[in-house]
Write an enzyme that holds these catalytic residues in place. Structure first.
Site, PDB file in Angstrom:
ATOM      1  N   LYS A  90      23.922  47.449  20.231  1.00 45.26           N
ATOM      2  CA  LYS A  90      24.910  46.379  20.046  1.00 45.26           C
ATOM      3  C   LYS A  90      25.840  46.324  21.262  1.00 45.26           C
ATOM      4  O   LYS A  90      25.821  47.226  22.100  1.00 45.26           O
ATOM      5  CB  LYS A  90      25.709  46.632  18.760  1.00 45.26           C
ATOM      6  CG  LYS A  90      26.561  47.895  18.807  1.00 45.26           C
ATOM      7  CD  LYS A  90      27.175  48.225  17.453  1.00 45.26           C
ATOM      8  CE  LYS A  90      27.973  49.500  17.534  1.00 45.26           C
ATOM      9  NZ  LYS A  90      28.396  49.975  16.205  1.00 45.26           N
ATOM     10  N   TYR A  94      50.402  44.275  45.625  1.00 41.08           N
ATOM     11  CA  TYR A  94      51.521  43.577  44.985  1.00 41.08           C
ATOM     12  C   TYR A  94      52.666  44.532  44.662  1.00 41.08           C
ATOM     13  O   TYR A  94      52.438  45.657  44.228  1.00 41.08           O
ATOM     14  CB  TYR A  94      51.073  42.967  43.654  1.00 41.08           C
ATOM     15  CG  TYR A  94      50.180  41.751  43.763  1.00 41.08           C
ATOM     16  CD1 TYR A  94      50.628  40.581  44.362  1.00 41.08           C
ATOM     17  CD2 TYR A  94      48.896  41.784  43.244  1.00 41.08           C
ATOM     18  CE1 TYR A  94      49.797  39.459  44.440  1.00 41.08           C
ATOM     19  CE2 TYR A  94      48.064  40.668  43.310  1.00 41.08           C
ATOM     20  CZ  TYR A  94      48.526  39.518  43.918  1.00 41.08           C
ATOM     21  OH  TYR A  94      47.706  38.425  43.983  1.00 41.08           O
ATOM     22  N   MET A 140      43.381  41.304  40.180  1.00 40.64           N
ATOM     23  CA  MET A 140      42.322  40.693  39.380  1.00 40.64           C
ATOM     24  C   MET A 140      40.955  40.967  39.995  1.00 40.64           C
ATOM     25  O   MET A 140      39.998  41.269  39.290  1.00 40.64           O
ATOM     26  CB  MET A 140      42.540  39.189  39.259  1.00 40.64           C
ATOM     27  CG  MET A 140      41.533  38.531  38.337  1.00 40.64           C
ATOM     28  SD  MET A 140      41.627  36.748  38.349  1.00 40.64           S
ATOM     29  CE  MET A 140      43.159  36.459  37.500  1.00 40.64           C
TER      30      MET A 140
END
Ligand SMILES: *Cc1c(COP(=O)(O)O)cnc(C)c1O
Length: 383
Positions: free
Chosen positions: A36, A275, A323
Site C-alpha cells: 500500500k 533564507y 522548497m
C-alpha cells in the site's frame, strides 16, 4: 537526469528480508507483502516486479486504486487483497478480477451479495473481526447475523479469510492488549469453526506481530515495513539483535535516495546562508547546493539538522531547507564538484544515512517519511 533526484531499489536486500521473515513465519504460513501507499514510498511499479522475482505471490493494498495499479503491473499469477476502502461502484471490478477484500460491516456484506449475483461470480471476502483495536470489524453482537448471511449466500461469498489487526504490536507497553487481541481472535476462530465456516486464511499479524508475537501468525501474515528492511520499532530491533547475539542486522534497507551537487560556492566568514538568519558561517566556508527541498520529499525539519553523504563523508545541511533546494557545508570535503553524487539515504564509502537519522526522528516515523517520498521521483533497480 531529467528529475533532480532518484531512488534505487536493491533486490538483494529485499530478497534477504523476505528470506529472514519467511523463517520467522515458519513453514506453512502465507507471506502477504503489503504494498500500500505506493509500496511504502518505494514505488509500486518498480518494486512489484522485484517482489515477484523473490517468489512472493500475495500482495496487500489499501484501496481499489492501488489494487488496480498492482493488477496492471504484475506479470505472474498472484493474489491481491484490498484491506481497506472500496467504493460500492468498484465492488464489481474486484469480484470480476478475483481480488479479495476485507468486509467489516453487514451493509457492505449485503451489497457484496447483490453485486456477486449481478456478476454471477462469487466474491472472495475476508471478514474483518473486532478484537480490541476498535477501528473496523464485525463486533460480537453482529456475529449471528453474519453467520446466517455467510451460510445462506455460500454461492455468492467465498470465505477467503477471517482477520483482524493488532493495535500496536511494536511496543511493549501494549503487551497485555496484544495478548488479549490474540486470545479474542483465537476464540472467534473457534466460533467460526463451530459454525461450520472454514476460511482459507486466518490472519492477524503485521510485521511487529510476526517479530514479537509468533502466536499471532496463524495461516498468513501481512508484512509491510520489515519487508522493506525496517524494524517496526527500536525495541523490536534490540530484542532480536540480543537474541541473535548482537550480530549483523538481519534486515537490510531496500531503498537508497540520491541526488547530485548543483553548485559549489565559497562564502566568507560571518555571512548568513539561505533564507533568513538561521545559519551564519563561523569560518571561511565552501557550500554546495542539492536540488531537493521540501517540495521534493526532503523535509523542512532537516533545516540546520540533516546530514547527507558527499565524497564518502557526512556533511551537514545548513540553513533552512527550501522548497526545491538544500544547502550543504562542504568546507571539509576536498573533492566536491558540480555533478557529484549526493546520498540522501543510503551508503557511500564507509558512511551510511538511515531513514531515521534524517533527523532525530524515532523509528515509527519511518512509515511516514517513506510514504511521503514523492511519486514523481524516478525509481530504478540498483545495479
Ligand atoms: C499496513 C497494514 C499492515 C502492515 O503493517 P506493517 O507494520 O507495515 O507490517 C498489516 N495489516 C493491515 C490491516 C495494515 O493496514
Amino acid at each position: 537526469m531529467l528529475h533532480s533526484s532518484y531512488i534505487e531499489l536493491n533486490k538483494e536486500s529485499l530478497n534477504n528480508n523476505i528470506r529472514f521473515l519467511r523463517k520467522k513465519l515458519g513453514g506453512s504460513a502465507k507471506y502477504s507483502m503489503v504494498v500500500k501507499a505506493n509500496a511504502y514510498g518505494h514505488g509500486i511499479e518498480e518494486l512489484l516486479p522485484l517482489v515477484e522475482d523473490c517468489g512472493v505471490n500475495h500482495y496487500s493494498v489499501f484501496s481499489v486504486a492501488e489494487a488496480m495499479r498492482a493488477y496492471e503491473i504484475k506479470k505472474h499469477a498472484c493474489e491481491l487483497m484490498i484491506m481497506g476502502f472500496i467504493d460500492d461502484d468498484y465492488l464489481e471490478w474486484a469480484i470480476e478480477k478475483d481480488v479479495s477484500f476485507f468486509v467489516f460491516t453487514p451493509e457492505r456484506l449485503r451489497k457484496v451479495i447483490d453485486v456477486s449475483k449481478k456478476t454471477s461470480k462469487p466474491a472472495k471476502i475476508h471478514i474483518e473481526l473486532e478484537t480490541g483495536m476498535y477501528r473496523t470489524g464485525f463486533c460480537e453482537d453482529q456475529l449471528d447475523e453474519l453467520s446466517v448471511l455467510l451460510k445462506k449466500h455460500s454461492s455468492e461469498l467465498l470465505l477467503e479469510g477471517i482477520c483482524s489487526h493488532m493495535a500496536g504490536a511494536e511496543s511493549i507497553v501494549n503487551y497485555k492488549r496484544m495478548l488479549e487481541q490474540i486470545e479474542t481472535f483465537n476464540k472467534l476462530c473457534l466460533w467460526f469453526h463451530g459454525e461450520g465456516l472454514q476460511p482459507r486464511y486466518r490472519h492477524l499479524a503485521c510485521s511487529a506481530g510476526v517479530l514479537n508475537y509468533p502466536d499471532s501468525i496463524m495461516d498468513m501474515a501481512r508484512i509491510g515495513i520489515s519487508s522493506y528492511g525496517f524494524w517496526p520499532s527500536d525495541e523490536t530491533k534490540m530484542m532480536h539483535l540480543k537474541e541473535e547475539g548482537f550480530d549483523e542486522d538481519p534486515l537490510k534497507r531496500v531503498l537508497s535516495w540520491k541526488s547530485l551537487i548543483m553548485s559549489v560556492t565559497n562564502v566568507p566568514r560571518g555571512k548568513y546562508v539561505s533564507y533568513g538568519k538561521s545559519f551564519r558561517t563561523n569560518r571561511k566556508s565552501k557550500i554546495a547546493t542539492v536540488p531537493v527541498g521540501y517540495g521534493y520529499g526532503f523535509s523542512r525539519t532537516l533545516s540546520n539538522n540533516g546530514h547527507v553523504l558527499v565524497d564518502g563523508k557526512r556533511v551537514r545541511v545548513i540553513g533552512s531547507v527550501n522548497m526545491n533546494m538544500a544547502v550543504l557545508d562542504v568546507t571539509d570535503v576536498e573533492n566536491v564538484n558540480v555533478g557529484d553524487c549526493v546520498v540522501l539515504i543510503g551508503e557511500q564509502g564507509d558512511e551510511s544515512i538511515s531513514v531515521e537519522s534524517f533527523s532525530d526522528m524515532n523509528n515509527s516515523m519511518n512509515y511516514e517519511l517513506l510514504t511521503r517520498l514523492p511519486r514523481h521521483i524516478p525509481r530504478r533497480e540498483a545495479l
